[in-house]
Scaffold this motif. Structure first.
Motif, short mmCIF file in Angstrom:
data_model
loop_
_atom_site.label_atom_id
_atom_site.label_comp_id
_atom_site.label_asym_id
_atom_site.label_seq_id
_atom_site.Cartn_x
_atom_site.Cartn_y
_atom_site.Cartn_z
N LEU A 16 0.76 -1.33 0.13
CA LEU A 16 -0.07 0.22 -0.18
C LEU A 16 0.96 1.29 -0.01
N TYR A 19 2.30 1.89 -3.33
CA TYR A 19 1.24 2.22 -4.28
C TYR A 19 0.91 3.76 -4.19
N ALA A 20 0.64 4.08 -2.79
CA ALA A 20 0.40 5.62 -2.52
C ALA A 20 1.52 6.57 -3.06
N GLU A 26 1.11 2.15 -12.38
CA GLU A 26 0.56 1.19 -13.24
C GLU A 26 0.26 1.86 -14.39
N ARG A 38 -1.67 5.22 -13.76
CA ARG A 38 -2.29 5.38 -12.73
C ARG A 38 -1.48 5.69 -11.55
N ALA A 40 -2.40 6.92 -8.30
CA ALA A 40 -3.22 6.64 -6.87
C ALA A 40 -4.49 5.98 -7.13
N GLU A 41 -5.29 5.65 -6.17
CA GLU A 41 -6.54 4.82 -6.44
C GLU A 41 -7.48 5.67 -7.33
N ASN A 42 -7.49 6.85 -7.43
CA ASN A 42 -8.63 7.66 -8.43
C ASN A 42 -7.69 8.81 -9.14
N TYR A 44 -4.83 9.76 -12.17
CA TYR A 44 -4.00 9.24 -13.35
C TYR A 44 -3.17 10.43 -13.99
N GLU A 180 -6.57 12.28 -1.91
CA GLU A 180 -5.33 11.57 -2.20
C GLU A 180 -3.85 12.16 -2.23
#
Length: 247
Positions: A16, A19-20, A26, A38, A40-42, A44, A180
């Protein structure tokens, strides 16, 4: 069993954090003209390419924020065909309704695809300064103006747009997604080890102080997207301040 559980928990936490922090972003979409990553989760990053006389083929970054069934875009890709590509990806692959596109300054790498966004009835926003300068430059002109700041809703979230002062241009603004802690610095912010770049419309004396104000306003920022080059963390703010200090 306890050791295995602890090990699994540690792997999840480290994953995590990576990723953060954007350690291994990604790549969600890639063609010769457009790369969508990508962060963060939301959030791009969209990267397109602008052919310039002075610097050759330059990668140009923008940002896409998604929440619920909606999205907001920061800066268009460099031209209309690539903007159509981005709009198609957001509308079908994510999918989201694009509520708005924000131009962070008047140069072509921010507004070059506005005609395509307008064709899809997507409203465009920019500071009044940017609107004035795009008209003078003969570039596509954003639809709606604001003075110092703008808040846009996206799903049940908010994204902020603010002018902190001159730097790369007289009108450069930044975008911040508090949920985020992602900052789109645009061309006001340099990637690590970058040179000063295009200074044709710059205020190099004000640049460092403007970025200091950005840093003070967002002390908890985790991800920083520059206008060109590799995304990083708040070290990009410090690097940019150092690059233009003493001017």
């Amino acid at each position: 069993m306890r050791l295995l559980a602890k090990t699994c928990f540690l792997v999840i936490i480290l994953g995590l954090k990576a990723y953060a922090g954007g350690d291994k972003p990604e790549v969600a979409y890639r063609t010769e003209t457009l790369v969508i990553t990508r962060l963060a989760e939301n959030v791009y990053e969209h990267t397109s390419f602008l052919n310039t006389r002075t610097f050759g083929k330059v990668p140009c970054n923008g940002m896409v924020i998604t929440a619920g069934k909606e999205a907001v875009v920061f800066d268009t890709p460099a031209d209309d065909p690539t903007s159509a590509e981005l709009i198609a990806w957001i509308s079908s692959d994510v999918p989201r309704i694009i509520k708005a596109v924000v131009a962070t300054h008047f140069h072509e790498d921010c507004v070059g695809g506005l005609r395509e966004f307008r064709k899809h009835s997507i409203p465009s926003h920019a500071s009044f300064g940017t609107i004035k300068l795009t008209k003078a430059a003969g570039f596509p002109v954003p639809d709606k103006g604001f003075r110092e700041a703008l808040a846009l809703g996206v799903g049940d979230k908010k994204v902020e747009v603010r002018f902190f002062g001159e730097g790369h241009t007289r009108d450069n603004v930044v975008g911040y997604y508090p949920d985020e802690k992602v900052l789109f610095g645009g061309c006001l912010i340099k990637e690590l080890n970058a040179g000063k770049g295009n200074l044709a419309d710059a205020n190099v004396k004000a640049w460092a102080e403007t970025v200091r104000k950005v840093k003070a306003a967002y002390p908890d920022v985790k991800v920083v997207i520059p206008g060109h080059g590799k995304t990083g963390d708040k070290s990009l703010l410090d690097y940019t301040i150092g690059l233009f200090s003493g001017e």
